[in-house]
Design a protein around this motif. Structure first.
Motif, PDB file in Angstrom:
ATOM      1  N   ILE A 142       1.873   6.474  -7.064  1.00  0.00           N
ATOM      2  CA  ILE A 142       0.876   7.439  -7.540  1.00  0.00           C
ATOM      3  C   ILE A 142       1.424   8.857  -7.441  1.00  0.00           C
ATOM      4  N   VAL A 143       2.063   9.172  -6.311  1.00  0.00           N
ATOM      5  CA  VAL A 143       2.642  10.505  -6.134  1.00  0.00           C
ATOM      6  C   VAL A 143       3.750  10.743  -7.164  1.00  0.00           C
ATOM      7  N   SER A 144       4.582   9.740  -7.377  1.00  0.00           N
ATOM      8  CA  SER A 144       5.668   9.871  -8.351  1.00  0.00           C
ATOM      9  C   SER A 144       5.117  10.036  -9.764  1.00  0.00           C
ATOM     10  N   ARG A 145       4.071   9.312 -10.081  1.00  0.00           N
ATOM     11  CA  ARG A 145       3.476   9.405 -11.409  1.00  0.00           C
ATOM     12  C   ARG A 145       2.863  10.787 -11.628  1.00  0.00           C
ATOM     13  N   GLN A 146       2.228  11.340 -10.590  1.00  0.00           N
ATOM     14  CA  GLN A 146       1.652  12.678 -10.701  1.00  0.00           C
ATOM     15  C   GLN A 146       2.752  13.715 -10.902  1.00  0.00           C
ATOM     16  N   ARG A 174       0.830  -1.207   0.000  1.00  0.00           N
ATOM     17  CA  ARG A 174       0.000   0.000   0.000  1.00  0.00           C
ATOM     18  C   ARG A 174       0.864   1.257   0.000  1.00  0.00           C
ATOM     19  N   GLN A 175       1.919   1.249   0.814  1.00  0.00           N
ATOM     20  CA  GLN A 175       2.823   2.406   0.851  1.00  0.00           C
ATOM     21  C   GLN A 175       3.508   2.591  -0.497  1.00  0.00           C
ATOM     22  N   MET A 176       3.947   1.510  -1.100  1.00  0.00           N
ATOM     23  CA  MET A 176       4.614   1.603  -2.399  1.00  0.00           C
ATOM     24  C   MET A 176       3.649   2.078  -3.482  1.00  0.00           C
ATOM     25  N   ALA A 177       2.398   1.634  -3.420  1.00  0.00           N
ATOM     26  CA  ALA A 177       1.397   2.075  -4.388  1.00  0.00           C
ATOM     27  C   ALA A 177       1.136   3.575  -4.234  1.00  0.00           C
ATOM     28  N   SER A 178       1.075   4.050  -3.005  1.00  0.00           N
ATOM     29  CA  SER A 178       0.872   5.481  -2.766  1.00  0.00           C
ATOM     30  C   SER A 178       2.055   6.290  -3.297  1.00  0.00           C
ATOM     31  N   GLN A 179       3.256   5.805  -3.040  1.00  0.00           N
ATOM     32  CA  GLN A 179       4.438   6.492  -3.541  1.00  0.00           C
ATOM     33  C   GLN A 179       4.466   6.484  -5.065  1.00  0.00           C
TER      34      GLN A 179
END
Length: 89
Positions: A37-41, A30-35
């Motif tokens: 998403i932030v990196s992709r944005q 979950r933490q990696m998925a959040s990171q």
């Protein structure tokens, strides 16, 4: 009887270990998925900025090319031509 008890305790320990590992991995995923998403944005934002900058550079190159063509134009034509004014954005 001891063999059955050993087998059951080993199975129980393996199942418990698998559940703990699953829970820890789920939190990390979950933490990696959040990171991600932030990196992709952030990457999308940078791509948009780069696209805008490339467009500005292309506009400036076109302006420079037009000015060079006016300067290097055909003798009298270059002297009598009025430079085109560009619209401000």
């Amino acid at each position: 009887m001891d063999t059955i008890f050993d087998f059951l305790s080993a199975s129980g320990g393996a199942i418990l270990g698998a559940l703990v590992a699953f829970m820890l991995n789920r939190k990390r995923n979950r933490q990696m998925a959040s990171q991600l998403i932030v990196s992709r944005q952030a990457l999308d934002k940078i791509k948009l900025e780069n696209t805008e900058l490339l467009k500005q550079i292309q506009d400036k190159e076109n302006t420079i090319l037009q000015l060079e063509m006016q300067i290097l134009g055909n003798g009298d034509d270059a002297k009598t031509q009025k430079p085109k004014t560009q619209k401000k954005k």
